[in-house]
Write an enzyme that holds these catalytic residues in place. Structure first.
Site, mmCIF file in Angstrom:
data_model
loop_
_atom_site.group_PDB
_atom_site.id
_atom_site.type_symbol
_atom_site.label_atom_id
_atom_site.label_comp_id
_atom_site.label_asym_id
_atom_site.label_seq_id
_atom_site.Cartn_x
_atom_site.Cartn_y
_atom_site.Cartn_z
ATOM 1 N N ASN A 62 0.830 -1.200 0.000
ATOM 2 C CA ASN A 62 0.000 0.000 0.000
ATOM 3 C C ASN A 62 0.870 1.258 0.000
ATOM 4 O O ASN A 62 1.988 1.274 0.511
ATOM 5 C CB ASN A 62 -0.994 0.005 1.169
ATOM 6 C CG ASN A 62 -0.355 -0.107 2.540
ATOM 7 O OD1 ASN A 62 0.587 -0.857 2.739
ATOM 8 N ND2 ASN A 62 -0.880 0.644 3.493
ATOM 9 N N GLU A 98 0.248 5.320 0.790
ATOM 10 C CA GLU A 98 -0.671 6.347 1.269
ATOM 11 C C GLU A 98 -0.284 7.727 0.756
ATOM 12 O O GLU A 98 0.889 8.019 0.542
ATOM 13 C CB GLU A 98 -0.691 6.384 2.801
ATOM 14 C CG GLU A 98 -1.326 5.184 3.415
ATOM 15 C CD GLU A 98 -1.357 5.246 4.927
ATOM 16 O OE1 GLU A 98 -1.970 4.350 5.515
ATOM 17 O OE2 GLU A 98 -0.759 6.169 5.529
ATOM 18 N N CYS A 100 -4.109 0.740 -2.521
ATOM 19 C CA CYS A 100 -4.088 -0.474 -1.700
ATOM 20 C C CYS A 100 -3.080 -1.474 -2.252
ATOM 21 O O CYS A 100 -2.810 -1.505 -3.450
ATOM 22 C CB CYS A 100 -5.473 -1.122 -1.679
ATOM 23 S SG CYS A 100 -6.747 -0.109 -0.914
ATOM 24 N N GLU A 106 -3.474 -4.645 -2.651
ATOM 25 C CA GLU A 106 -4.120 -5.595 -3.550
ATOM 26 C C GLU A 106 -4.200 -5.040 -4.974
ATOM 27 O O GLU A 106 -3.912 -5.749 -5.939
ATOM 28 C CB GLU A 106 -5.538 -5.922 -3.053
ATOM 29 C CG GLU A 106 -5.578 -6.534 -1.675
ATOM 30 C CD GLU A 106 -5.633 -5.535 -0.527
ATOM 31 O OE1 GLU A 106 -6.081 -5.926 0.565
ATOM 32 O OE2 GLU A 106 -5.232 -4.358 -0.698
ATOM 33 N N CYS A 111 -10.543 -4.085 1.045
ATOM 34 C CA CYS A 111 -11.611 -3.091 0.996
ATOM 35 C C CYS A 111 -12.554 -3.378 -0.175
ATOM 36 O O CYS A 111 -12.265 -4.185 -1.060
ATOM 37 C CB CYS A 111 -11.017 -1.687 0.884
ATOM 38 S SG CYS A 111 -10.334 -1.298 -0.750
ATOM 39 N N CYS A 131 -11.100 -2.822 -3.777
ATOM 40 C CA CYS A 131 -10.236 -3.923 -4.215
ATOM 41 C C CYS A 131 -11.068 -5.142 -4.589
ATOM 42 O O CYS A 131 -10.794 -5.815 -5.581
ATOM 43 C CB CYS A 131 -9.232 -4.283 -3.124
ATOM 44 S SG CYS A 131 -7.948 -3.030 -2.915
#
Length: 137
Positions: A47, A49, A58, A60, A91, A94
């Protein structure tokens, strides 16, 4: 990263390495994801940010983008590691993107404890916008 592995121990190691490379200065929540393609190749992501949350990425989705950039298709499993005591599922964004790419994929959640959970993606996202409903998208 493209390599082949065969054991969950190997998958956990690759996921942890990816999580260690995450950029999570705001949440401190580091995630590593490894996507296995139909040939057994691994595609790791972490990930990233941003101060603008909507620009964050993310692990994924990062793994999926890397896999597609390498020309991979036919994904079998997605391993997700979080440095937590309990496994953490992906999430909704994803889940939706994965449903479009690999509706039959198995999602395996790993964490710092012995906790481990495994689900078919369809169980994590039973009413996906990606499923054919007879209506036009």
């Amino acid at each position: 990263m493209r390599s082949t592995w065969t054991t969950e121990k190997d998958a956990r190691s690759v996921c942890r390495e990816a999580a260690a490379r995450a950029h999570a200065p705001y949440s401190g929540f580091r995630v590593g994801a490894v996507l296995e393609d139909e040939e057994g190749n691994l595609h790791a992501g972490c990930n990233l940010e941003s101060a603008s949350i909507g620009l964050s990425l993310c692990a994924e989705r990062a793994a999926l983008a890397i896999a597609r950039a390498h020309g991979a298709r036919g994904f079998r499993r997605l391993w997700i590691y979080t440095a937590t005591e309990r496994p953490t599922p992906p999430c909704g964004a994803c889940r939706e993107l994965l449903m479009r790419e690999a509706p039959e994929i198995r999602v395996i959640l790993l964490c710092d404890s012995a906790g481990r959970r495994s689900f078919p993606l369809r169980r994590l996202l039973p009413a996906s916008a990606g499923l054919k409903t007879g209506r036009r998208p």
